[in-house]
Enzyme design. Sequence first.
Site, PDB file in Angstrom:
ATOM      1  N   CYS A  73       4.824   0.644   9.093  1.00  0.00           N
ATOM      2  CA  CYS A  73       6.212   0.439   9.500  1.00  0.00           C
ATOM      3  C   CYS A  73       6.651   1.524  10.482  1.00  0.00           C
ATOM      4  O   CYS A  73       6.220   1.531  11.625  1.00  0.00           O
ATOM      5  CB  CYS A  73       7.117   0.365   8.275  1.00  0.00           C
ATOM      6  SG  CYS A  73       8.731  -0.379   8.624  1.00  0.00           S
ATOM      7  N   GLU A  91       1.066  -2.239   1.598  1.00  0.00           N
ATOM      8  CA  GLU A  91       0.964  -1.673   0.250  1.00  0.00           C
ATOM      9  C   GLU A  91       1.536  -2.588  -0.819  1.00  0.00           C
ATOM     10  O   GLU A  91       1.122  -2.529  -1.987  1.00  0.00           O
ATOM     11  CB  GLU A  91       1.666  -0.310   0.193  1.00  0.00           C
ATOM     12  CG  GLU A  91       3.169  -0.318   0.379  1.00  0.00           C
ATOM     13  CD  GLU A  91       3.618  -0.155   1.828  1.00  0.00           C
ATOM     14  OE1 GLU A  91       4.757   0.289   2.052  1.00  0.00           O
ATOM     15  OE2 GLU A  91       2.819  -0.495   2.729  1.00  0.00           O
ATOM     16  N   HIS A 115       4.393  -3.882   5.623  1.00  0.00           N
ATOM     17  CA  HIS A 115       4.099  -3.017   4.474  1.00  0.00           C
ATOM     18  C   HIS A 115       2.948  -3.606   3.662  1.00  0.00           C
ATOM     19  O   HIS A 115       3.170  -4.291   2.651  1.00  0.00           O
ATOM     20  CB  HIS A 115       5.334  -2.871   3.591  1.00  0.00           C
ATOM     21  CG  HIS A 115       6.413  -2.035   4.190  1.00  0.00           C
ATOM     22  ND1 HIS A 115       6.480  -0.664   4.025  1.00  0.00           N
ATOM     23  CD2 HIS A 115       7.467  -2.372   4.984  1.00  0.00           C
ATOM     24  CE1 HIS A 115       7.532  -0.194   4.672  1.00  0.00           C
ATOM     25  NE2 HIS A 115       8.150  -1.206   5.269  1.00  0.00           N
TER      26      HIS A 115
END
EC number: 6.3.4.2
Length: 555
Positions: free
Chosen positions: A381, A509, A507
């Site tokens: 990001c 993750e 993102h």
Amino acid sequence: MAKFVFVTGGVVSSIGKGIVAASLGRLLKSKGYSVSILKLDPYLNVDPGTMSPFQHGEVFVTEDGAETDLDLGHYERFTDTAMSRLNSVTTGSIYQAVINKERRGDYDGRTVQVIPHITREIRERIKRVANNSGADVVISEIGGTVGDIESLPFLEAIREFKGDVKRNDVVYVHVTLLPYIGTSGEIKTKPTQHSVKELRSIGIQPDILVCRSDRPINDELKNKIGGFCGVNSEAVIASLDADSIYSVPLALKDEGLCKEVLDCLDLNDHESDLKDWERLVHKLRNPGPSVKVALVGKYVQLNDAYLSVVEALRHACISHDASLDLHWINAENIESEGAEKLLQGMDAIVVPGGFGNRGVNGKIAAIRWAREQRVPFLGLCLGMQCAVIEWARNIAGLEDASSAELNPNSKHPVIHLLPEQQDVVDLGGTMRLGVYPCRLQANTTGQSLYNEEVVYERHRHRYEFNNSYRTLLMESGYVISGTSPDGRLVELIELKNHPFFIACQYHPEFLSRPGKPHPLFGGLIQAAQIRVPSSPSEAFNPQSKIIEKKSLEQQ
């Protein structure tokens, strides 16, 4: 018809209700039951999207674009099930909904009160999750601590809930603390007794007690707790401090938590399949050589601010038989002390997301260090935006390059506001949020890692790569390896002739799972294991058979 489990907490905050709820979800799923978990947060914010990471920790984004509590990340990772905006409920969102109904005249002129209107709205939200998910079991974690005034409407709502369903369709699990007093050499049960007494005064008799402790709890102590709290001793579950959150489901299974829940709900206790989870925990406890990873952020004083990033790194290390040696680096310290002093000896560098000017120059300096010293790098990001700025300034010759967010007067805003964000005034829930497709370019590291043409990733941002500079940056050597399907938005960038240098606007993750690491994190850790090669010919090869090319499932 769904069954319902309510998880409350007592004695102290941060008792671990979220991990207990997620672990129970994992155990139920291992026995063949589908599960959905929701978090009931007692704060007045509509959602945590505008809260400081220092106050709240990470904001977890669901696939449908809800900004939620970090516990939803635990729920998804433990159950490997996507949650939605319905799985996150706050006092603010409840009051907002009730007030909107009152303004529309939905209550036919009645006096609107906490009971029954607020509590009914809470109950309806829980039932909505059951109806929309189709889950066999819906687990609700009630935030806060029993005794807090903020939690009272939620506790009253779950008390009322047992009147909406059959008695064996609901079970109450209370998580408490058993403190050890060193001077007397005793584990004390009185705080748990008082917590249960407080819960009973509200009208809730817990069926199961999960007792946190840093030392074993014997049967005599369980009998004592059960006797004073009106709970069968078999339903007093010891939850000892664990070496990893991923070992908690196995520990709770051995203590009989899942069996007690199934008995209360009159569900069959099927044979469980936890072989994959047991292998995961075994690898965690028997790791390979350590990998030094620097996480360069601006909220590093609170580790929970980057919880999903850390877990994604951990998943990748487990998959590649490595031990994660994580170094928390404050980006502002790099500005004052220099990148070399703080990053020397690191095997990989991660620059995660964030907002605002503070620490950005430190992040940019860290990225330059990674590029010039050939240290494997992953930007997320804002980390991608900083990587674009670093390249534009130091390679493409745009010395004034910046982001319109960081410097509105920059002559070269290589990062600018998304067009659809131009007229946005409110901050909450207005960013580019949720899952969007990304088309990957052939013959790039990104495409090789994913082994897919199109992937779906979760976003949370207002600013994006400025296409006015796309040609210039590509001509100077930047590789744009992923875009929106229409080619308008740049989503993934990388560098050639570097061991591993890749950054994404999204993102990743949020989609990493134990046993199924995200491809970008897996690639980073493998590159880190190879260390920094001495020549481009030795650089990380994403085509290597070592990499587990596990594509993301379209949620």
